[in-house]
Design an enzyme around this catalytic site. Structure first.
Site, mmCIF file in Angstrom:
data_model
loop_
_atom_site.group_PDB
_atom_site.id
_atom_site.type_symbol
_atom_site.label_atom_id
_atom_site.label_comp_id
_atom_site.label_asym_id
_atom_site.label_seq_id
_atom_site.Cartn_x
_atom_site.Cartn_y
_atom_site.Cartn_z
ATOM 1 N N GLU A 99 34.020 -35.735 7.171
ATOM 2 C CA GLU A 99 32.746 -35.034 7.091
ATOM 3 C C GLU A 99 31.539 -35.927 7.322
ATOM 4 O O GLU A 99 30.607 -35.939 6.524
ATOM 5 C CB GLU A 99 32.611 -34.321 5.741
ATOM 6 N N GLU A 155 33.575 -16.082 5.179
ATOM 7 C CA GLU A 155 33.971 -17.294 5.896
ATOM 8 C C GLU A 155 34.454 -16.972 7.311
ATOM 9 O O GLU A 155 34.238 -17.746 8.242
ATOM 10 C CB GLU A 155 35.058 -18.050 5.118
ATOM 11 N N ASN A 206 29.539 -25.937 6.703
ATOM 12 C CA ASN A 206 28.753 -25.596 5.514
ATOM 13 C C ASN A 206 27.625 -24.619 5.823
ATOM 14 O O ASN A 206 26.718 -24.446 5.010
ATOM 15 C CB ASN A 206 28.205 -26.872 4.871
ATOM 16 N N ARG A 236 31.788 -31.777 11.000
ATOM 17 C CA ARG A 236 32.387 -30.965 9.945
ATOM 18 C C ARG A 236 31.339 -30.303 9.062
ATOM 19 O O ARG A 236 31.592 -29.262 8.468
ATOM 20 C CB ARG A 236 33.322 -31.825 9.087
ATOM 21 N N LYS A 266 39.933 -30.691 1.510
ATOM 22 C CA LYS A 266 38.944 -30.874 0.448
ATOM 23 C C LYS A 266 39.515 -30.357 -0.864
ATOM 24 O O LYS A 266 39.965 -29.217 -0.948
ATOM 25 C CB LYS A 266 37.665 -30.096 0.762
ATOM 26 N N HIS A 321 32.216 -17.089 -4.484
ATOM 27 C CA HIS A 321 31.736 -18.073 -3.515
ATOM 28 C C HIS A 321 31.341 -17.404 -2.190
ATOM 29 O O HIS A 321 30.280 -17.667 -1.633
ATOM 30 C CB HIS A 321 32.829 -19.123 -3.286
ATOM 31 N N HIS A 374 26.052 -22.574 3.153
ATOM 32 C CA HIS A 374 26.505 -23.165 1.888
ATOM 33 C C HIS A 374 25.407 -23.902 1.130
ATOM 34 O O HIS A 374 25.507 -24.057 -0.082
ATOM 35 C CB HIS A 374 27.682 -24.107 2.132
ATOM 36 N N HIS A 406 25.405 -22.641 -2.349
ATOM 37 C CA HIS A 406 25.717 -23.472 -3.516
ATOM 38 C C HIS A 406 24.594 -23.408 -4.547
ATOM 39 O O HIS A 406 24.854 -23.436 -5.754
ATOM 40 C CB HIS A 406 25.956 -24.927 -3.099
ATOM 41 N N LYS A 457 38.581 -23.960 12.224
ATOM 42 C CA LYS A 457 38.359 -24.964 11.191
ATOM 43 C C LYS A 457 39.200 -26.218 11.449
ATOM 44 O O LYS A 457 38.734 -27.343 11.262
ATOM 45 C CB LYS A 457 38.661 -24.394 9.798
ATOM 46 N N ARG A 466 48.263 -41.664 -8.640
ATOM 47 C CA ARG A 466 47.538 -42.096 -7.429
ATOM 48 C C ARG A 466 47.972 -41.366 -6.165
ATOM 49 O O ARG A 466 47.776 -41.865 -5.058
ATOM 50 C CB ARG A 466 47.640 -43.607 -7.232
#
Lengths: 359, 359
Positions: free
Chosen positions: A236, A184, A244, A240, A142, A264, A247, A251, A226, A120
């Site tokens: 997010e 990026e 993206n 935030r 993330k 990516h 993206h 994606h 960032k 955990r």
């Protein structure tokens, strides 16, 4: 050495940026003294850098083990994660253990997610060895893995205790991966800082030549941008999402081709061209701005067009994007270079962009 | 209807306790209005209660799907979790989705963990249908799955938005599972509230006869005790560990037998007898207190002795317990009935307890 702080209350951490940081016992000791430490890396990166990192850890850690993962986005799934859990349990790692992610974004995302859910939650350190990971995936907490139906669909927000961005590692980075990282860097300028975008345009030849000073400056400024966005919106819910940019289309390209086919950053490169085109069609960004951004992306050695699929395929792939609500995707668009917004777009305009920007 | 609040700042939530709560559209609507909802249950519980819950959800939710898992602790692993992710992605569930765990602790732990990591975290509601889940696993936000080398080794802290503890569901609960739930009820008295332990001793015949009023009172008091402990120590750094009374030995029994062979509460029953014996040997709990606790555990229909394994096997199984530090387990012990502490114990005393308390 440069240092950027990510201010997140009791989860705040520092990003150290410079050459030779993997050997800096003084930076690591406060976090690993007396603890069991697992260096998690992959079969490509570990032979280059794991011994140096291990030497810096061993005098202070109670125990250091190495966990080797296969290399590549196609291995970013639960089965690979199990390799980490198996090793931690076999060596009786407890809740006070420390994981260290040594590698690119895939290693960082998987190690961070393993740290988020092992017993955990345990601590971890990021030692990103690609430009993409240094400017992007090591900032913001993330973590996650892919699912056959979508990228990063399973994951957690889990902040590292420290990021060591050793730009010396970028010397061994293949040109294709360096370009992918620059996607990026360009993105950070495009969404938040027009002056930085101008600097990046000017420095591109030095960046592409692996110049450590130019790279350290870019990593530091990108991390600052960032970090500021993440600090304002850790989970997010709004701002935030501007990170993206490129993206939503990107994606879709990655998911449609199968993860790992394009890097990516390559998908984000083409995705930014598409998002800029859509911004122009919606009357936000002017044509000169869109052309300038496309030229920068081209100069960085990135693809400018998505695969030649029917528009319907793109639309379906985008409808499972995490930013989608009830299947309707949202897009990060530019109002100007340096200024982003998030909104839905009429489907016919999206189709026009897809027609114009796919091969 | 009784209500217990778990005060965790912005993650605070209510536990509603009473009969017929699964049909209470008024309790559910504020959380599910306009959202996609997935009822996650198992093949045993769903035929009994899913239709009622679905009827209460459908007028307000945007969409309701059901995900059926196999029944039992032996299925509490990643493969089963994938069933949930596959369904959510096939139905395009986004970050605003709501999961509802309808079942016992296994369903609750897996659904909670799925909610914790699906798209890096979505909301969920607990509708526990066993006594164990109502008094224990629905309070505190612990979620997770098992690993072949240890129970609950992979997981997250993720708080539900609401718990609906419908004691009407306990009418269909097999006697063996009712007893297993009473192990946790007895535990709450033993570690935190001697007067409650006396009440439980007195009410045991009514509790074993499924009396809804006695059950609702016990669920409410147990949730109050657990909520107070969790609120004081959400991440289990200190006080919360006392809730693991009986669990260090109990987890060893479960892991050694293979998950699902004994019910969790049965292992905790025998584990509490062992922990009380160890407490007595260390001069903490007096002999009368240890005898009284054992008699209560016996009256609840629970096992009093662990399997007849060599001590070494128990010690090895306990060395991977999550409370262990560098392989040395800590034990939750009783200073008196109603008063617990956490400490290490000399190995020879642990061996003496194992010799005395295994079959």
């Amino acid at each position: 050495m440069r240092e950027v702080t990510v201010p997140l209350g009791e989860r705040s951490y520092s990003i150290a940026i410079g050459e030779g940081l993997l050997e800096r016992r003084d930076l690591l000791a406060p976090l690993v003294a007396g603890r069991a430490v697992a260096i998690v890396s992959n079969v490509t990166v570990a032979p280059l850098y794991a011994a140096r990192l291990r030497a810096a850890l061993e005098p202070d850690a109670a125990q250091v083990i190495e966990v080797l993962l296969p290399d590549g986005e196609s291995h970013k799934h639960w089965g690979t994660l199990q390799t980490i859990f198996d090793a931690l349990l076999e060596h009786r790692f407890d809740r006070r253990s420390m994981l260290v992610a040594l590698g690119g974004g895939v290693v960082g995302d998987m190690t961070g997610f393993a740290a988020a859910v092992y017993q955990r939650g345990v601590d971890f350190i990021q030692a990103p060895t690609t430009l993409l990971a240094q400017v992007d995936s090591s900032v913001g907490g993330k973590t996650g893995i892919n699912h056959p139906l979508g990228k990063n669909m399973i994951g957690a927000f889990h902040q590292p205790r420290l990021v060591l961005a050793d730009v010396g590692c970028l010397r061994t980075l293949p040109a294709r991966e360096l370009s992918a990282g620059l996607a990026e860097v360009i993105k950070h300028g495009a969404i938040a800082d027009a002056a930085y975008l101008t600097t990046v345009e000017r420095d591109l030849p030095r960046l592409l030549a692996h110049d450590p000073e130019a790279l350290a400056a870019a990593v530091a400024r990108s991390c600052e941008i960032k970090a500021a966005v993440v600090a304002a919106d850790e989970r997010e819910s709004g701002l935030r999402a501007t990170l993206n940019f490129g993206h939503t289309f990107g994606h879709a390209i990655e998911a449609g081709l199968g993860y790992g086919e394009w890097l990516h950053g390559e998908a984000v490169g083409a995705g930014m061209v598409m998002a800029a085109d859509l911004s122009r069609r919606l009357g936000l960004l002017d044509a000169a701005g869109a052309r300038r951004l496309e030229a920068t992306i081209a100069a960085a050695g990135l693809p400018l067009r998505g695969p030649a699929w029917p528009a319907q395929r793109y639309l379906e792939l985008m409808s499972v994007d995490k930013k989608a609500e009830r299947g309707i995707p949202k897009f990060v668009l530019l109002e100007a270079l340096g200024c982003a917004c998030v909104r839905r777009a009429p489907e016919d305009e999206v189709r026009a962009t897809l027609a114009a920007c796919t091969a």
